[in-house]
Design an enzyme around this catalytic site. Structure first.
Site, PDB file in Angstrom:
ATOM      1  N   CYS A   1       0.850  -1.187   0.000  1.00  0.00           N
ATOM      2  CA  CYS A   1       0.000   0.000   0.000  1.00  0.00           C
ATOM      3  C   CYS A   1       0.891   1.245   0.000  1.00  0.00           C
ATOM      4  O   CYS A   1       1.986   1.237   0.548  1.00  0.00           O
ATOM      5  CB  CYS A   1      -0.929   0.097   1.206  1.00  0.00           C
ATOM      6  SG  CYS A   1      -2.101  -1.238   1.332  1.00  0.00           S
TER       7      CYS A   1
ATOM      8  N   ARG B   1       3.528  -0.112  -5.159  1.00  0.00           N
ATOM      9  CA  ARG B   1       3.363  -0.699  -3.827  1.00  0.00           C
ATOM     10  C   ARG B   1       2.054  -1.473  -3.691  1.00  0.00           C
ATOM     11  O   ARG B   1       1.863  -2.203  -2.717  1.00  0.00           O
ATOM     12  CB  ARG B   1       3.386   0.406  -2.762  1.00  0.00           C
ATOM     13  CG  ARG B   1       4.685   1.166  -2.707  1.00  0.00           C
ATOM     14  CD  ARG B   1       4.613   2.247  -1.660  1.00  0.00           C
ATOM     15  NE  ARG B   1       4.546   1.675  -0.329  1.00  0.00           N
ATOM     16  CZ  ARG B   1       5.590   1.368   0.419  1.00  0.00           C
ATOM     17  NH1 ARG B   1       6.803   1.584  -0.046  1.00  0.00           N
ATOM     18  NH2 ARG B   1       5.433   0.854   1.616  1.00  0.00           N
TER      19      ARG B   1
ATOM     20  N   TRP C   1      -2.891  -2.560  -1.612  1.00  0.00           N
ATOM     21  CA  TRP C   1      -2.578  -3.968  -1.854  1.00  0.00           C
ATOM     22  C   TRP C   1      -3.361  -4.709  -0.779  1.00  0.00           C
ATOM     23  O   TRP C   1      -3.032  -4.628   0.404  1.00  0.00           O
ATOM     24  CB  TRP C   1      -1.076  -4.212  -1.716  1.00  0.00           C
ATOM     25  CG  TRP C   1      -0.656  -5.590  -2.099  1.00  0.00           C
ATOM     26  CD1 TRP C   1      -0.355  -6.031  -3.360  1.00  0.00           C
ATOM     27  CD2 TRP C   1      -0.454  -6.710  -1.221  1.00  0.00           C
ATOM     28  NE1 TRP C   1       0.009  -7.358  -3.312  1.00  0.00           N
ATOM     29  CE2 TRP C   1      -0.042  -7.799  -2.021  1.00  0.00           C
ATOM     30  CE3 TRP C   1      -0.572  -6.897   0.151  1.00  0.00           C
ATOM     31  CZ2 TRP C   1       0.242  -9.041  -1.491  1.00  0.00           C
ATOM     32  CZ3 TRP C   1      -0.285  -8.149   0.676  1.00  0.00           C
ATOM     33  CH2 TRP C   1       0.121  -9.207  -0.143  1.00  0.00           C
TER      34      TRP C   1
ATOM     35  N   ASN D   1      -1.203   2.187   5.803  1.00  0.00           N
ATOM     36  CA  ASN D   1      -0.381   1.126   5.227  1.00  0.00           C
ATOM     37  C   ASN D   1       0.096   0.278   6.387  1.00  0.00           C
ATOM     38  O   ASN D   1       0.663   0.807   7.339  1.00  0.00           O
ATOM     39  CB  ASN D   1       0.808   1.752   4.476  1.00  0.00           C
ATOM     40  CG  ASN D   1       1.873   0.730   4.123  1.00  0.00           C
ATOM     41  OD1 ASN D   1       1.567  -0.440   3.895  1.00  0.00           O
ATOM     42  ND2 ASN D   1       3.117   1.163   4.076  1.00  0.00           N
ATOM     43  N   GLY D   2      -0.139  -1.046   6.310  1.00  0.00           N
ATOM     44  CA  GLY D   2       0.299  -1.934   7.390  1.00  0.00           C
ATOM     45  C   GLY D   2      -0.813  -2.885   7.769  1.00  0.00           C
ATOM     46  O   GLY D   2      -1.793  -3.041   7.019  1.00  0.00           O
TER      47      GLY D   2
ATOM     48  N   GLU E   1      17.293 -16.776  -9.745  1.00  0.00           N
ATOM     49  CA  GLU E   1      16.814 -15.425 -10.020  1.00  0.00           C
ATOM     50  C   GLU E   1      16.111 -15.357 -11.383  1.00  0.00           C
ATOM     51  O   GLU E   1      15.069 -14.712 -11.523  1.00  0.00           O
ATOM     52  CB  GLU E   1      17.999 -14.442  -9.946  1.00  0.00           C
ATOM     53  CG  GLU E   1      17.706 -13.005 -10.277  1.00  0.00           C
ATOM     54  CD  GLU E   1      16.607 -12.365  -9.419  1.00  0.00           C
ATOM     55  OE1 GLU E   1      16.148 -12.983  -8.452  1.00  0.00           O
ATOM     56  OE2 GLU E   1      16.185 -11.256  -9.766  1.00  0.00           O
TER      57      GLU E   1
ATOM     58  N   LYS F   1      12.228 -14.172 -11.843  1.00  0.00           N
ATOM     59  CA  LYS F   1      11.847 -13.055 -12.727  1.00  0.00           C
ATOM     60  C   LYS F   1      10.750 -13.502 -13.692  1.00  0.00           C
ATOM     61  O   LYS F   1       9.767 -12.809 -13.891  1.00  0.00           O
ATOM     62  CB  LYS F   1      13.050 -12.554 -13.550  1.00  0.00           C
ATOM     63  CG  LYS F   1      14.093 -11.786 -12.814  1.00  0.00           C
ATOM     64  CD  LYS F   1      13.743 -10.346 -12.514  1.00  0.00           C
ATOM     65  CE  LYS F   1      13.082 -10.175 -11.199  1.00  0.00           C
ATOM     66  NZ  LYS F   1      13.828 -10.194 -10.006  1.00  0.00           N
TER      67      LYS F   1
ATOM     68  N   GLU G   1       7.398 -14.029 -11.870  1.00  0.00           N
ATOM     69  CA  GLU G   1       6.797 -12.780 -11.390  1.00  0.00           C
ATOM     70  C   GLU G   1       6.042 -12.010 -12.454  1.00  0.00           C
ATOM     71  O   GLU G   1       4.949 -11.517 -12.221  1.00  0.00           O
ATOM     72  CB  GLU G   1       7.902 -11.830 -10.891  1.00  0.00           C
ATOM     73  CG  GLU G   1       8.379 -12.073  -9.513  1.00  0.00           C
ATOM     74  CD  GLU G   1       9.295 -10.944  -9.066  1.00  0.00           C
ATOM     75  OE1 GLU G   1      10.374 -10.767  -9.690  1.00  0.00           O
ATOM     76  OE2 GLU G   1       8.954 -10.232  -8.108  1.00  0.00           O
TER      77      GLU G   1
ATOM     78  N   HIS H   1      17.963 -35.512  -9.693  1.00  0.00           N
ATOM     79  CA  HIS H   1      17.324 -35.943  -8.446  1.00  0.00           C
ATOM     80  C   HIS H   1      15.842 -35.586  -8.407  1.00  0.00           C
ATOM     81  O   HIS H   1      15.241 -35.587  -7.341  1.00  0.00           O
ATOM     82  CB  HIS H   1      18.050 -35.330  -7.240  1.00  0.00           C
ATOM     83  CG  HIS H   1      19.483 -35.742  -7.159  1.00  0.00           C
ATOM     84  ND1 HIS H   1      19.872 -37.020  -6.850  1.00  0.00           N
ATOM     85  CD2 HIS H   1      20.625 -35.038  -7.388  1.00  0.00           C
ATOM     86  CE1 HIS H   1      21.191 -37.090  -6.878  1.00  0.00           C
ATOM     87  NE2 HIS H   1      21.675 -35.903  -7.209  1.00  0.00           N
TER      88      HIS H   1
ATOM     89  N   LYS I   1       5.832  -3.934  -4.593  1.00  0.00           N
ATOM     90  CA  LYS I   1       7.277  -3.723  -4.565  1.00  0.00           C
ATOM     91  C   LYS I   1       7.855  -3.906  -3.175  1.00  0.00           C
ATOM     92  O   LYS I   1       8.886  -4.529  -2.999  1.00  0.00           O
ATOM     93  CB  LYS I   1       7.566  -2.307  -5.083  1.00  0.00           C
ATOM     94  CG  LYS I   1       9.031  -1.943  -5.154  1.00  0.00           C
ATOM     95  CD  LYS I   1       9.677  -2.577  -6.342  1.00  0.00           C
ATOM     96  CE  LYS I   1      11.149  -2.246  -6.472  1.00  0.00           C
ATOM     97  NZ  LYS I   1      11.812  -3.229  -7.338  1.00  0.00           N
TER      98      LYS I   1
HETATM   99  C1  AGP Z   1      11.943  -9.030  -6.733  1.00  0.00           C
HETATM  100  O1  AGP Z   1      11.778  -9.094  -8.107  1.00  0.00           O
HETATM  101  C2  AGP Z   1      10.737  -9.248  -5.973  1.00  0.00           C
HETATM  102  N1  AGP Z   1       9.717  -8.336  -6.293  1.00  0.00           N
HETATM  103  C3  AGP Z   1      10.849  -9.603  -4.506  1.00  0.00           C
HETATM  104  O2  AGP Z   1      11.236 -10.936  -4.458  1.00  0.00           O
HETATM  105  C4  AGP Z   1      11.819  -8.775  -3.636  1.00  0.00           C
HETATM  106  O3  AGP Z   1      13.132  -9.025  -3.996  1.00  0.00           O
HETATM  107  C5  AGP Z   1      11.588  -9.124  -2.160  1.00  0.00           C
HETATM  108  O4  AGP Z   1      10.282  -8.770  -1.817  1.00  0.00           O
HETATM  109  C6  AGP Z   1      12.575  -8.467  -1.237  1.00  0.00           C
HETATM  110  O5  AGP Z   1      12.481  -7.073  -1.313  1.00  0.00           O
HETATM  111  P1  AGP Z   1      13.590  -6.139  -0.689  1.00  0.00           P
HETATM  112  O6  AGP Z   1      14.851  -6.359  -1.442  1.00  0.00           O
HETATM  113  O7  AGP Z   1      13.048  -4.758  -0.838  1.00  0.00           O
HETATM  114  O8  AGP Z   1      13.741  -6.543   0.746  1.00  0.00           O
END
Ligand code: AGP
Length: 610
Positions: A2, A27, A74, A98-99, A483, A487, A490, A506, A605
């Site tokens: 949020c 966010r 969010w 937010n929270g 990674e 990506k 996501e 395995h 984010k």
């Molecule tokens: C990254 O592409 C993601 N959106 C997510 O995994 C992110 O890396 C994770 O939430 C950690 O965020 P931070 O680095 O702000 O702590």
């Protein structure tokens, strides 16, 4: 998650609030709303879905006032709907939040027993009623906010507006981020710096347990108990242009292309090329600290966690330092063994991820020293840490992290070199080779970015229909495989798995058939021969192999259905070049499928909920 924003000044508030929300939309983007104080009361406009729906709604309803608050959501408590969208109102009070209010059910029952009508499913509405109850009891707005928050457990950053109070906004925070901005004749608040950059770069970070009053003429801060706090605004070096798309189709693409610059900025002034070292003053720890570290625990989530796996490999190899990585969410509350002699490195782009923050706090309470690696100056994790070693990637807006990952890798490698030199594990010659090599990396990435983008776009078009995709790598290529898979998941919603290439037999080998593309990271390092064997094992199951190969490596390339070339580097530096085609692959598949690249579904984010 949020985003909240607030404005008090002499301009029309609504356009400033919407502009701020646009910069905070990463966010959360389930619904959005604004409240503006008009001469005859507070007017609220809310809409479900992306911010453009709110903008449309505002075309039909002009808001006329110079004080207001806004929110982009969010969803946590209550599905995305107009009634659950913020601001939430109780009597003359409007609140954005937010929270998560952990005891909201208890408080809801208490308020309902008093006859209060609660219309939404949210925890936020409870806060607005708590404040209203205190105002009705005769308290002024600031006191009412303080008294209401005494009942609340959990994380919050709130902004409160009242139609019966003066032209001002009351804000408060605990665990969720909140930054205040000041300019001539106006005050602002927001969940994150980029929302305020077009208006001011004079900012103040509110701390947990603090309340602030924002007025056109400035702001004042006090504790929840009412004790005044004096804090000067600090100048933020990010420019508004850094938070714009600059002609790119998406922020993510821009941020991938910005990686050479992000790396240069992160390395600047830190590589001591003359002495084959990394500058101590930048690391944040002393030479004595270096000697007293027994073990390093790397804490992070998501992409940052993948960076820490590379960090662990570097720390072990270059500094001969025992190192473990921990998902911050798993570290918390399980009574992990941690204490004096441990250095916890908490890695976070946002510096606000609640799991990383709380895990690092827990480790600190038990006697560990905490070093933060974060990209946002003054964010919560660096503030709680004993020392900070910032990345300088600039604001990252795309929800999928790219340039900050690259900068995290740089800091983790620099730290490993620094520690290796102090522990006598790394000779001057070895360190010199790494320092020189690292300094050249921005150029190596830059010279191939455009052609890699073209090659990968072609591959993505060809393979974007795949239901499952596997990413394989060994050694430092293993976290890059993880990674690459994250990506792709996501932003393109394709099922993808990253695996250590040696683990394929395995289990995951059972997934392979002619429909499954396998991206194999095969740089010419010590694992090369074995990776080539794994590649052939996958090929024998008819999987389609896309190799990430060293330029000119005809042998590996002859084993692949398609390949992307990366520049040769010293072995320890290979992650910097191998991850780029993977980021571009995810981007191009998502773009080809037409997904919302910068704001993928269900994600946000900054993850400030547990
Ligand atoms: C990254 O592409 C993601 N959106 C997510 O995994 C992110 O890396 C994770 O939430 C950690 O965020 P931070 O680095 O702000 O702590």
């Amino acid at each position: 998650m949020c985003g909240i924003v607030g404005y008090v000044g002499s301009e029309q508030a609504a356009p400033i609030l919407v502009d701020g929300l646009r910069r905070l939309e990463y966010r959360g983007y389930d619904s959005a709303g604004v409240a503006v104080r008009e001469p005859n009361g507070i007017q609220i406009v809310r809409a479900v879905g992306k911010l453009r729906n709110l903008e449309k709604a505002l075309e039909d309803k002009h808001l006329d006032g110079s004080v207001g608050i806004g929110h982009t959501r969010w969803a946590t408590h209550g599905r995305p709907s107009k009634v659950n969208a913020h601001p939430h109102v109780a009597g003359p009070i409007a609140v954005v939040h937010n929270g998560i209010i952990e005891n909201h059910l208890e408080l809801r029952a208490e308020l309902e027993a008093e006859g209060v009508q609660i219309t939404s499913d949210t925890d936020t509405e409870i806060v607005s009623h708590l404040i209203h109850r205190e105002v009705t009891a005769g308290h002024d707005l600031v006191t009412a906010v303080r008294r209401a928050l005494e009942h609340v457990d959990g994380a919050y950053a709130i902004a409160v507006l009242s139609e019966t109070d003066q032209e001002r906004i009351i804000v408060a925070k605990s665990s969720s981020p909140l930054v205040l901005g000041v300019s001539e004749g106006a005050s602002y608040c927001a969940s994150d710096i980029p929302a305020l950059l077009p208006y001011t770069n004079e900012m103040v970070f509110l701390e947990d347990g603090e309340v602030a009053v924002l007025e056109a003429g400035g702001f004042s801060i006090s504790t929840l108990a009412g004790d005044p706090i004096h804090r000067e605004a600090q100048k933020i070096s990010w420019s508004p242009v850094m938070a714009e798309k600059a002609g790119y189709k998406h922020f993510m693409l821009k941020e991938i292309f910005e990686q050479p610059r992000a790396l240069e900025d992160t390395l600047r002034g830190r590589l001591d090329r003359e002495n084959a070292d990394v500058s101590s003053s930048e690391i944040g720890l002393t030479e004595d600290d270096a000697k007293s570290i027994r073990r390093v625990i790397l804490l992070a989530c998501g992409t940052s966690h993948h960076a820490t796996i590379a960090g662990k490999y570097w720390l072990e190899e270059l500094a001969r330092m025992p190192a473990i990585t921990e998902l911050a969410s798993e570290f918390r509350g399980r009574d992990a063994v941690v204490g004096e002699g441990d250095l916890v490195i908490a890695v976070s782009q946002s510096g606000e991820t609640i799991d990383t923050l709380m895990a690092a706090k827990e480790a600190k309470e038990r006697g560990a020293k905490v070093l933060a690696i974060a990209n946002v100056n003054g964010s919560a994790i660096p503030r709680m840490a004993d020392a900070s070693f910032y990345t300088h990637a600039g604001p990252e807006i795309g929800v999928a992290s790219t340039k900050c990952f690259m900068a995290q890798l740089a800091n983790l490698l620099m730290f490993s070199i620094w520690l290796g030199r102090r522990r006598g594990a790394l000779s001057e010659g070895e360190a010199g080779e790494l320092v020189e090599g690292l300094a050249r990396i921005p150029h190596l990435i830059d010279e191939r970015l455009k052609s890699t983008h073209e090659t990968v776009a072609e591959l993505a078009r060809h393979y974007s229909g795949a239901r499952d995709v596997l990413f394989l790598g060994r050694g430092l290529s293993y976290p890059m495989a993880l990674e690459g898979a994250l990506k792709l998941k996501e932003i393109s919603y394709v099922h993808a798995e990253g695996y250590a290439a040696g683990e394929m037999k395995h289990g995951p080998i059972a997934l392979l058939d002619a429909e499954v593309p396998v991206l194999v990271l095969a740089p010419q390092d010590r694992h090369y021969e074995r990776v080539c064997s794994n590649l052939q094992e996958a090929r024998a199951r008819e999987a389609k192999i896309i190799g990430i190969t060293t330029a000119g490596d005809l042998r590996a390339q002859s084993l692949c259905d398609a390949f992307v070339e990366v520049s040769p580097t010293v072995e320890a530096l290979s992650p910097f070049v191998t991850v780029v085609p993977l980021q571009l692959y995810a981007y191009c598949v998502a773009d080809h499928k037409g997904t919302d690249v910068d704001q993928p579904r269900n994600l946000a984010k900054t993850v400030t909920v547990e």
